[in-house]
Design a protein around this motif. Structure first.
Motif, mmCIF file in Angstrom:
data_model
loop_
_atom_site.group_PDB
_atom_site.id
_atom_site.type_symbol
_atom_site.label_atom_id
_atom_site.label_comp_id
_atom_site.label_asym_id
_atom_site.label_seq_id
_atom_site.Cartn_x
_atom_site.Cartn_y
_atom_site.Cartn_z
ATOM 1 N N ASN A 96 7.371 -52.357 -48.762
ATOM 2 C CA ASN A 96 7.225 -51.019 -49.332
ATOM 3 C C ASN A 96 8.031 -50.019 -48.522
ATOM 4 O O ASN A 96 8.215 -50.196 -47.319
ATOM 5 C CB ASN A 96 5.765 -50.555 -49.305
ATOM 6 C CG ASN A 96 4.838 -51.411 -50.122
ATOM 7 O OD1 ASN A 96 3.920 -52.000 -49.581
ATOM 8 N ND2 ASN A 96 5.071 -51.490 -51.406
ATOM 9 N N LYS A 104 11.054 -44.148 -52.095
ATOM 10 C CA LYS A 104 10.341 -44.545 -53.319
ATOM 11 C C LYS A 104 10.758 -45.924 -53.830
ATOM 12 O O LYS A 104 10.709 -46.211 -55.026
ATOM 13 C CB LYS A 104 10.537 -43.492 -54.429
ATOM 14 C CG LYS A 104 9.910 -42.149 -54.113
ATOM 15 C CD LYS A 104 8.425 -42.226 -54.257
ATOM 16 C CE LYS A 104 7.769 -40.862 -54.112
ATOM 17 N NZ LYS A 104 6.345 -40.983 -53.914
ATOM 18 N N ASP A 124 5.668 -46.276 -54.803
ATOM 19 C CA ASP A 124 7.107 -46.458 -54.992
ATOM 20 C C ASP A 124 7.389 -46.525 -56.492
ATOM 21 O O ASP A 124 6.510 -46.844 -57.292
ATOM 22 C CB ASP A 124 7.597 -47.727 -54.288
ATOM 23 C CG ASP A 124 7.792 -47.542 -52.779
ATOM 24 O OD1 ASP A 124 7.695 -46.396 -52.298
ATOM 25 O OD2 ASP A 124 8.043 -48.548 -52.088
ATOM 26 N N THR A 152 10.664 -50.257 -53.122
ATOM 27 C CA THR A 152 10.193 -51.477 -52.474
ATOM 28 C C THR A 152 11.277 -52.529 -52.634
ATOM 29 O O THR A 152 11.888 -52.640 -53.696
ATOM 30 C CB THR A 152 8.887 -51.973 -53.133
ATOM 31 O OG1 THR A 152 7.837 -51.052 -52.821
ATOM 32 C CG2 THR A 152 8.497 -53.365 -52.649
#
Length: 170
Positions: free
Chosen positions: A78, A83, A118, A85
């Protein structure tokens, strides 16, 4: 099927699942020397332990509850970019392919990423790996490609793929 958060005690299992998967998935794509080099560096006990120490890096084992065996694993990070992953690893043993295990794992990942906040998942996939078609079937698209020097005279020739998570309306 069940995804179980991996711990340091699971490192030998992760290494075994990676080797079994790679020997099948990459036999026609990579030389034996490159495969051994990558497995020994990317899947060393020290490398996996270092990942497990990072709060945003997660490994999950994919357990087949009916056979009490493991179908594979997933490893993601993450907040890799804003934002975003990064799916670093998803590998299934050969006998688990074509049974919905990969789709189940990707759905699990999308839920985890959305809950984390995310909005995008990225991954690299070897240009010659049939898994690229699987990712496309799960909504991923190619946004770039690259050749990455991984040392010892070896490179990874990859497509970079992404999936955008839709914001849920309030």
């Amino acid at each position: 099927m069940k995804l179980i958060k991996a711990t340091e005690k699971d490192i030998p299992l992760i290494q075994d699942l990676a080797r079994r998967s790679w020997e099948n998935a990459y036999a026609e794509i990579l030389s034996g020397e490159q495969m051994e080099y990558m497995l020994s560096t990317m899947y060393s006990a020290e490398e996996i332990a270092a990942h497990l120490q990072q709060p945003h890096y997660h490994y999950y084992l994919i357990k087949n509850e009916s056979s009490h065996s493991y179908d594979g694993f997933i490893g993601y990070e993450n907040g890799y970019e804003e934002k975003t992953t990064k799916l670093h690893r998803i590998y299934l043993v050969p006998e688990s392919k074509g049974k919905g295990v990969g789709k189940y794992a990707i759905t699990f990942l999308k839920e985890k990423v959305s809950a984390y906040g995310d909005r995008r998942i990225i991954l690299n996939v070897n240009k010659y790996n049939p898994a690229g078609s699987f990712y496309k079937s799960q909504g991923f698209s190619i946004y770039d490609e690259g050749v990455f020097d991984i040392g010892n005279g070896f490179v990874m020739d990859d497509y970079l793929m992404e999936f955008h998570i839709e914001k849920q309306s309030e």
